[in-house]
Design a protein around this motif. Structure first.
Motif, mmCIF file in Angstrom:
data_model
loop_
_atom_site.group_PDB
_atom_site.id
_atom_site.type_symbol
_atom_site.label_atom_id
_atom_site.label_comp_id
_atom_site.label_asym_id
_atom_site.label_seq_id
_atom_site.Cartn_x
_atom_site.Cartn_y
_atom_site.Cartn_z
ATOM 1 N N ASP A 214 32.922 20.703 -94.115
ATOM 2 C CA ASP A 214 33.617 19.418 -94.274
ATOM 3 C C ASP A 214 32.864 18.388 -95.108
ATOM 4 O O ASP A 214 33.493 17.498 -95.687
ATOM 5 C CB ASP A 214 33.903 18.800 -92.898
ATOM 6 C CG ASP A 214 34.892 19.612 -92.084
ATOM 7 O OD1 ASP A 214 35.444 20.590 -92.628
ATOM 8 O OD2 ASP A 214 35.110 19.278 -90.907
ATOM 9 N N ILE A 215 31.552 18.484 -95.138
ATOM 10 C CA ILE A 215 30.774 17.416 -95.784
ATOM 11 C C ILE A 215 30.051 17.923 -97.031
ATOM 12 O O ILE A 215 30.365 17.538 -98.151
ATOM 13 C CB ILE A 215 29.778 16.788 -94.793
ATOM 14 C CG1 ILE A 215 30.546 16.189 -93.598
ATOM 15 C CG2 ILE A 215 28.937 15.708 -95.478
ATOM 16 C CD1 ILE A 215 29.664 15.651 -92.492
ATOM 17 N N SER A 216 29.071 18.779 -96.847
ATOM 18 C CA SER A 216 28.310 19.289 -97.984
ATOM 19 C C SER A 216 27.419 20.436 -97.518
ATOM 20 O O SER A 216 27.218 20.634 -96.313
ATOM 21 C CB SER A 216 27.452 18.172 -98.591
ATOM 22 O OG SER A 216 26.702 18.651 -99.685
ATOM 23 N N ASP A 217 26.873 21.157 -98.475
ATOM 24 C CA ASP A 217 25.883 22.172 -98.135
ATOM 25 C C ASP A 217 24.602 21.498 -97.673
ATOM 26 O O ASP A 217 24.245 20.410 -98.147
ATOM 27 C CB ASP A 217 25.584 23.053 -99.348
ATOM 28 C CG ASP A 217 26.757 23.942 -99.712
ATOM 29 O OD1 ASP A 217 27.633 24.153 -98.851
ATOM 30 O OD2 ASP A 217 26.799 24.415 -100.867
ATOM 31 N N ILE A 218 23.905 22.148 -96.762
ATOM 32 C CA ILE A 218 22.625 21.638 -96.288
ATOM 33 C C ILE A 218 21.521 22.207 -97.166
ATOM 34 O O ILE A 218 21.438 23.424 -97.370
ATOM 35 C CB ILE A 218 22.415 22.002 -94.807
ATOM 36 C CG1 ILE A 218 23.387 21.178 -93.932
ATOM 37 C CG2 ILE A 218 20.976 21.771 -94.369
ATOM 38 C CD1 ILE A 218 23.406 21.561 -92.476
ATOM 39 N N GLN A 219 20.716 21.310 -97.685
ATOM 40 C CA GLN A 219 19.647 21.736 -98.587
ATOM 41 C C GLN A 219 18.576 22.512 -97.827
ATOM 42 O O GLN A 219 18.132 23.569 -98.266
ATOM 43 C CB GLN A 219 19.026 20.514 -99.266
ATOM 44 C CG GLN A 219 17.946 20.827 -100.285
ATOM 45 C CD GLN A 219 18.504 21.380 -101.579
ATOM 46 O OE1 GLN A 219 19.695 21.272 -101.819
ATOM 47 N NE2 GLN A 219 17.655 21.977 -102.386
ATOM 48 N N LYS A 220 18.150 21.950 -96.689
ATOM 49 C CA LYS A 220 17.092 22.595 -95.921
ATOM 50 C C LYS A 220 17.142 22.163 -94.471
ATOM 51 O O LYS A 220 17.436 21.007 -94.154
ATOM 52 C CB LYS A 220 15.720 22.226 -96.502
ATOM 53 C CG LYS A 220 14.700 23.338 -96.359
ATOM 54 C CD LYS A 220 15.081 24.520 -97.235
ATOM 55 C CE LYS A 220 14.093 25.672 -97.086
ATOM 56 N NZ LYS A 220 14.523 26.861 -97.848
ATOM 57 N N CYS A 221 16.869 23.118 -93.600
ATOM 58 C CA CYS A 221 16.701 22.831 -92.171
ATOM 59 C C CYS A 221 15.200 22.808 -91.894
ATOM 60 O O CYS A 221 14.518 23.834 -92.029
ATOM 61 C CB CYS A 221 17.393 23.909 -91.336
ATOM 62 S SG CYS A 221 17.042 23.809 -89.567
ATOM 63 N N ILE A 222 14.690 21.634 -91.542
ATOM 64 C CA ILE A 222 13.258 21.463 -91.297
ATOM 65 C C ILE A 222 12.988 21.666 -89.809
ATOM 66 O O ILE A 222 13.515 20.935 -88.963
ATOM 67 C CB ILE A 222 12.781 20.079 -91.759
ATOM 68 C CG1 ILE A 222 13.049 19.916 -93.258
ATOM 69 C CG2 ILE A 222 11.299 19.893 -91.450
ATOM 70 C CD1 ILE A 222 12.715 18.549 -93.793
ATOM 71 N N VAL A 223 12.185 22.677 -89.510
ATOM 72 C CA VAL A 223 11.895 23.042 -88.124
ATOM 73 C C VAL A 223 10.481 22.585 -87.789
ATOM 74 O O VAL A 223 9.500 23.075 -88.367
ATOM 75 C CB VAL A 223 12.021 24.561 -87.917
ATOM 76 C CG1 VAL A 223 11.793 24.913 -86.455
ATOM 77 C CG2 VAL A 223 13.377 25.057 -88.393
ATOM 78 N N LEU A 224 10.370 21.639 -86.884
ATOM 79 C CA LEU A 224 9.061 21.147 -86.442
ATOM 80 C C LEU A 224 8.560 22.061 -85.325
ATOM 81 O O LEU A 224 8.946 21.932 -84.163
ATOM 82 C CB LEU A 224 9.176 19.701 -85.961
ATOM 83 C CG LEU A 224 9.709 18.719 -87.026
ATOM 84 C CD1 LEU A 224 9.886 17.326 -86.424
ATOM 85 C CD2 LEU A 224 8.788 18.667 -88.230
ATOM 86 N N HIS A 225 7.721 22.978 -85.711
ATOM 87 C CA HIS A 225 7.312 24.057 -84.806
ATOM 88 C C HIS A 225 6.666 23.521 -83.529
ATOM 89 O O HIS A 225 6.942 24.024 -82.436
ATOM 90 C CB HIS A 225 6.342 24.998 -85.529
ATOM 91 C CG HIS A 225 5.872 26.134 -84.693
ATOM 92 N ND1 HIS A 225 6.672 27.190 -84.341
ATOM 93 C CD2 HIS A 225 4.662 26.378 -84.105
ATOM 94 C CE1 HIS A 225 5.997 28.046 -83.599
ATOM 95 N NE2 HIS A 225 4.770 27.576 -83.435
ATOM 96 N N TYR A 226 5.811 22.513 -83.665
ATOM 97 C CA TYR A 226 5.117 21.981 -82.484
ATOM 98 C C TYR A 226 6.109 21.415 -81.477
ATOM 99 O O TYR A 226 6.036 21.697 -80.280
ATOM 100 C CB TYR A 226 4.115 20.905 -82.907
ATOM 101 C CG TYR A 226 3.338 20.327 -81.748
ATOM 102 C CD1 TYR A 226 2.187 20.953 -81.279
ATOM 103 C CD2 TYR A 226 3.780 19.174 -81.102
ATOM 104 C CE1 TYR A 226 1.484 20.433 -80.202
ATOM 105 C CE2 TYR A 226 3.081 18.652 -80.026
ATOM 106 C CZ TYR A 226 1.944 19.280 -79.582
ATOM 107 O OH TYR A 226 1.249 18.776 -78.509
ATOM 108 N N ASP A 227 7.059 20.611 -81.962
ATOM 109 C CA ASP A 227 8.054 20.018 -81.063
ATOM 110 C C ASP A 227 8.965 21.086 -80.459
ATOM 111 O O ASP A 227 9.307 21.027 -79.273
ATOM 112 C CB ASP A 227 8.893 18.992 -81.808
ATOM 113 C CG ASP A 227 8.141 17.680 -82.016
ATOM 114 O OD1 ASP A 227 6.960 17.614 -81.634
ATOM 115 O OD2 ASP A 227 8.731 16.727 -82.555
#
Length: 279
Positions: A214-227
């Motif tokens: 519906d909106i746009s492609d996601i450039q990147k999913c940033i995964v904060l490993h520590y959290d």
């Protein structure tokens, strides 16, 4: 006289009883069609079998024609770009378009962080993406604003859901984000190239898919490993943690996940690598 009369009657009776082979008779044009058919085809294939054979041929032809027509009308599951264009021209219909059109996809990029416990990480991400205008979107703030402003579309729904302690319906968070982005694009700031950072989103794969539809492609999913490793399950519970981990798995399968494993003192260098690689 009597004898002659008797002979004549006997000859007439004999003619009546005589059996002339029907195949030796030539069909008369005045005979009924049924009689002509039997008189000329008595020695051939029985009429019933021939009739069934003709009916089979006829029925097969009808089924073939009907099948071809249905195949032409059948909805296709996939189209090439050229077929889509031809369909749009002939039907006068347009495909559902995303909020961010293809031509604007380079101007507006979207980075999502499915789970963050420490807000300073979001601040650092925004700083590293700062070669363009950066806009941070917090779905929790959008929900609160929508609920408190009764002039908004979903205000009463959100009030009822909170009062009854119910979960938000599928797609509602994405709808709120879409409205916020649309409003932003309609302002003067929306004319500039912008990097969007969306925190604590998406938290289900359904929301991820809906966003990209519906909106746009996601450039990147940033995964904060520590959290994700140390805070997620403790703060969200097992079921919520499972859903968020499924989101990470979804982006990993499409090569859009970037896992930051560094701690605080190494975070700047790691984010610099992300900024240089994907922007």
């Amino acid at each position: 006289m009597f004898r002659s009369s008797q002979l004549f009657k006997n000859s007439i009776r004999g003619m009546r009883n005589a059996r002339i082979p029907i195949t030796h008779l030539k069909p008369s044009p005045f005979m009924p069609l049924r009689a002509q058919f039997y008189s000329t085809n008595a020695k051939n294939e029985p009429p019933k079998l021939r009739f069934l054979f003709y009916m089979f041929i006829f029925a097969s032809g009808v089924l073939y024609v009907a099948g071809n027509r249905l195949d032409k009308k059948k909805t296709k599951n996939s189209f090439t770009e050229k077929e889509f264009e031809e369909y749009e021209i002939t039907s006068g219909l347009k495909r559902r378009s995303k909020l961010i059109s293809t031509k604007d996809a380079e101007k507006y990029k979207f980075y999502v962080v499915p789970y963050v416990h420490q807000n300073e990480f979001i601040t650092k991400i925004a700083e590293k993406l700062g070669d363009k205008e950066v806009r941070v979107i917090d779905p929790e703030e959008l929900i609160k604003r929508e609920r408190e402003d009764e002039s908004r579309h979903y205000s009463y729904l959100l009030q009822d859901l909170k009062q009854e302690g119910k979960q938000l319906p599928k797609g509602l968070v994405t709808a709120l984000i879409k409205d916020d982005i649309k409003f932003y694009l309609n302002t003067r700031k929306g004319t500039f190239d912008t990097n969007f950072v969306i925190k604590n989103y998406p938290q289900t794969t359904d929301e991820a898919i809906k966003f990209e539809n519906d909106i746009s492609d996601i450039q990147k999913c940033i995964v904060l490993h520590y959290d994700m490793l140390n805070e997620l399950k403790k703060n969200k519970g097992d079921e919520k943690a499972r859903l968020i981990n499924n989101v990470v798995g979804y982006f990993e399968t499409v090569n859009k996940a970037s896992v930051i494993t560094a701690k605080h003192d190494e975070l700047d260098d790691k984010l610099q690598e992300i900024s240089l690689e994907f922007i």
